[in-house]
Design a protein around this motif. Structure first.
Motif, PDB file in Angstrom:
ATOM      1  N   PRO A   1       0.830  -1.210   0.000  1.00  0.00           N
ATOM      2  CA  PRO A   1       0.000   0.000   0.000  1.00  0.00           C
ATOM      3  C   PRO A   1       0.863   1.257   0.000  1.00  0.00           C
ATOM      4  O   PRO A   1       1.972   1.268   0.547  1.00  0.00           O
ATOM      5  CB  PRO A   1      -0.797  -0.125   1.305  1.00  0.00           C
TER       6      PRO A   1
ATOM      7  N   GLN B   1       0.694   3.835   1.642  1.00  0.00           N
ATOM      8  CA  GLN B   1       0.936   4.382   2.981  1.00  0.00           C
ATOM      9  C   GLN B   1       2.049   3.654   3.719  1.00  0.00           C
ATOM     10  O   GLN B   1       2.480   4.104   4.783  1.00  0.00           O
ATOM     11  CB  GLN B   1      -0.349   4.307   3.815  1.00  0.00           C
TER      12      GLN B   1
ATOM     13  N   SER C   1      -3.197  -9.938   1.389  1.00  0.00           N
ATOM     14  CA  SER C   1      -3.631  -8.874   2.290  1.00  0.00           C
ATOM     15  C   SER C   1      -2.578  -8.629   3.364  1.00  0.00           C
ATOM     16  O   SER C   1      -1.724  -9.476   3.628  1.00  0.00           O
ATOM     17  CB  SER C   1      -4.971  -9.241   2.953  1.00  0.00           C
TER      18      SER C   1
ATOM     19  N   ASP D   1      -2.145  -4.621   9.634  1.00  0.00           N
ATOM     20  CA  ASP D   1      -1.191  -3.635  10.168  1.00  0.00           C
ATOM     21  C   ASP D   1      -1.747  -3.040  11.456  1.00  0.00           C
ATOM     22  O   ASP D   1      -2.798  -2.404  11.453  1.00  0.00           O
ATOM     23  CB  ASP D   1      -0.972  -2.529   9.122  1.00  0.00           C
TER      24      ASP D   1
ATOM     25  N   ASP E   1      -5.506  -2.401  10.809  1.00  0.00           N
ATOM     26  CA  ASP E   1      -5.988  -2.069   9.465  1.00  0.00           C
ATOM     27  C   ASP E   1      -5.762  -3.281   8.565  1.00  0.00           C
ATOM     28  O   ASP E   1      -4.637  -3.781   8.447  1.00  0.00           O
ATOM     29  CB  ASP E   1      -5.240  -0.868   8.890  1.00  0.00           C
TER      30      ASP E   1
ATOM     31  N   TRP F   1      -5.612  -4.495   4.909  1.00  0.00           N
ATOM     32  CA  TRP F   1      -5.484  -4.047   3.524  1.00  0.00           C
ATOM     33  C   TRP F   1      -5.573  -5.249   2.584  1.00  0.00           C
ATOM     34  O   TRP F   1      -4.975  -6.286   2.826  1.00  0.00           O
ATOM     35  CB  TRP F   1      -4.148  -3.340   3.315  1.00  0.00           C
ATOM     36  N   LYS F   2      -6.311  -5.077   1.485  1.00  0.00           N
ATOM     37  CA  LYS F   2      -6.472  -6.151   0.512  1.00  0.00           C
ATOM     38  C   LYS F   2      -6.031  -5.667  -0.873  1.00  0.00           C
ATOM     39  O   LYS F   2      -6.414  -4.584  -1.317  1.00  0.00           O
ATOM     40  CB  LYS F   2      -7.929  -6.600   0.439  1.00  0.00           C
TER      41      LYS F   2
ATOM     42  N   TRP G   1      -4.647  -1.617  -3.755  1.00  0.00           N
ATOM     43  CA  TRP G   1      -4.697  -1.855  -2.316  1.00  0.00           C
ATOM     44  C   TRP G   1      -5.832  -1.034  -1.701  1.00  0.00           C
ATOM     45  O   TRP G   1      -5.936   0.176  -1.926  1.00  0.00           O
ATOM     46  CB  TRP G   1      -3.390  -1.469  -1.642  1.00  0.00           C
ATOM     47  N   THR G   2      -6.687  -1.695  -0.924  1.00  0.00           N
ATOM     48  CA  THR G   2      -7.831  -1.040  -0.295  1.00  0.00           C
ATOM     49  C   THR G   2      -7.899  -1.435   1.173  1.00  0.00           C
ATOM     50  O   THR G   2      -7.722  -2.607   1.519  1.00  0.00           O
ATOM     51  CB  THR G   2      -9.148  -1.464  -0.976  1.00  0.00           C
ATOM     52  N   ARG G   3      -8.139  -0.429   2.030  1.00  0.00           N
ATOM     53  CA  ARG G   3      -8.340  -0.750   3.435  1.00  0.00           C
ATOM     54  C   ARG G   3      -9.734  -1.355   3.570  1.00  0.00           C
ATOM     55  O   ARG G   3     -10.746  -0.659   3.548  1.00  0.00           O
ATOM     56  CB  ARG G   3      -8.199   0.479   4.325  1.00  0.00           C
ATOM     57  N   GLU G   4      -9.774  -2.678   3.717  1.00  0.00           N
ATOM     58  CA  GLU G   4     -11.036  -3.402   3.668  1.00  0.00           C
ATOM     59  C   GLU G   4     -11.748  -3.427   5.017  1.00  0.00           C
ATOM     60  O   GLU G   4     -12.970  -3.328   5.094  1.00  0.00           O
ATOM     61  CB  GLU G   4     -10.780  -4.833   3.192  1.00  0.00           C
TER      62      GLU G   4
END
Length: 471
Positions: free
Chosen positions: A305, A307, A329, A332, A341, A343-344, A354-357
């Motif tokens: 990601p 970030q 995924s 974090d 968090d 992330w996927k 990448w999306t914070r799922e």
């Protein structure tokens, strides 16, 4: 009347298989003791073994390094207070040898490793703990430190493969000083590779290597402990990283050139599409994630990601790779205090995908500071993420309903490892058929009464993020 007295084994095979297929593993193993016909069907019929494995879900395998056994935890076990205060875990299995640790599980087989600092030899075994079968792999001809493995078994091709990354070790020649006395003019290299064909120091069963702690220069003059003594007898450079590849049934390891990362900088292995992925903190690698593909025998890297930086890649207690809904995924809990968090990566290899799922609020667990020690072990098909802690707790957190339960498992209080494992009835003899490897057996069920006290689950508490938010 005679028809009413028929037993289970009198059913036609298709009907019998249909009944057995619905049984949990502990009940299935009990059936093996009923009759020879059931034993042959359950443990010796490869078609039944494949069908049973195909419908099985991953369970949580807890292995204690103090004992050569592991507990296979049924994640669907009812631990509600109405059911029982304590839930016994069955089955519990033996593993072959003390001194070996479970490091990987893939499609029903388990990889065990032993790294001994006394002889700088990394040893591997492959085991099916359900059938009690194991094989010892050939030793490498290269001495090693900081070994890190990846393990893959394909039930379709019926082959297992192992990748090993390590630092090559050299030992001083025992005759080096005498060589200098005889002929001082030449400049011989005092470091020669040890010939493993000669007898080497046997493992004492306690030398399991911890790659997080043994990274100091090998020229230490201290003799305060065994590890520093061992370091003075060998030399290795952290820039001299090597890779080896082993194909099940082979007689030796194949050397791989151009290892693109240090084995000390990778952790949190995650398997996806015939490849093992790691988070990588090596500054010479551009991206956050590296991988090794078992079919092509090639390395690669993919971005994390936006970030996340390399700082995240050196935090094994806070950042971990997992497989969530079939997607690579990252969990974090470094970036935000008291929160995970999730992330996927929705499009493999694409950074922008990448999306914070999900966001897990750990304050709902009701135990302050407990989240620091938890690691995700399994993301289940029912939406639960299963996390484990070294202080004896397992958390089942429903990502969609934002609620769950905390369960205590005493074996986790010991030095232990936890991996996702799908039990298999496939015989290891079928996997290595046609090779020179020898399959050995260990009793698949343990009978040591002193371990029974640690063979249970106990509900600690239930929680809900929504209820926490309301308060």
């Amino acid at each position: 009347m005679a028809a009413d007295n028929r037993s289970l084994i009198d059913l036609p095979k298709l009907n019998l298989e249909s009944v057995l297929m619905k049984l949990p593993l502990p009940s299935l193993l009990v059936c093996c003791c009923v009759s020879m016909s059931l034993l042959n069907l359950i443990k010796n019929d490869s078609n039944f073994a494949q069908m049973y494995f195909a419908k099985s879900e991953s369970q949580l395998m807890i292995h204690s390094s103090l004992h050569s056994n592991f507990h296979l935890i049924d994640l669907d076990a009812d631990t509600s207070p109405a059911f029982a205060e304590l839930v016994e875990i069955n089955p519990s299995f033996n593993l072959p040898l003390h001194g070996f640790e479970v490091t990987h599980s893939c499609n029903g087989l388990v990889l065990l490793e032993n790294c001994n600092l006394d002889d700088d030899v990394h040893r591997c075994m492959v085991c099916n703990p359900v059938t009690g079968e194991y094989i010892t792999l050939p030793e490498s001809t290269v001495l090693s430190r900081n070994a890190t493995c990846a393990f893959f078994y394909c039930p379709i091709s019926n082959q297992f493969k192992i990748f090993r990354a390590f630092h090559r070790v050299y030992r001083p020649s025992p005759n080096f000083e005498s060589l200098l006395d005889v002929d001082p003019d030449p400049e011989p290299d005092p470091l020669i590779e040890l010939d493993l064909s000669s007898e080497s120091t046997a493992s004492d069963g306690n030398g399991v290597f911890d790659s997080d702690t043994h990274t100091e220069d090998s020229h230490s003059d201290t003799d305060t402990d065994t590890d520093s003594d061992s370091d003075t007898d060998s030399n290795y450079s952290e820039s001299d990283a090597m890779g080896e590849f082993f194909l099940g049934g082979s007689d030796s390891w194949e050397s791989l050139d151009n290892l693109p990362f240090s084995p000390l900088t990778i952790y949190s292995p995650c398997y996806l599409d015939n490849a093992t992925h790691w988070l990588c903190g090596d500054e010479s690698v551009q991206n956050l994630i590296v991988f090794f593909h078992f079919e092509t025998v090639q390395f690669g890297e993919i971005p994390g990601p936006a970030q996340m930086t390399k700082t995240h890649a050196i935090l094994p207690d806070h950042v971990n790779l997992v497989l969530l809904d079939g997607f690579l995924s990252i969990f974090d809990n470094y970036s935000r205090e008291a929160k995970f968090d999730a992330w996927k990566m929705k499009e493999y290899g694409v950074k922008d995908s990448w999306t914070r799922e999900f966001v897990i609020d750990t304050t709902a667990w009701g135990v302050y500071g407990l989240y620091y020690s938890f690691k995700p072990a399994i993301c289940r098909n029912n939406g639960e993420v299963v996390m484990v802690s070294g202080n004896g707790y397992i958390i089942f957190h429903d990502l969609l309903k934002k609620r769950g339960r905390i369960v205590r498992h005493p074996a986790l209080e010991l030095p232990s490892t936890a991996v996702a494992h799908t039990p298999s009835l496939m015989s290891l003899r079928n996997v290595i058929r046609g090779s020179n490897m020898v399959v050995l057996n260990v009793s698949p069920r343990f009978s040591q009464s002193d371990l029974n006290s640690r063979n249970y689950l106990e509900l600690s508490t239930a929680f809900s993020e929504l209820e926490t938010a309301d308060h």
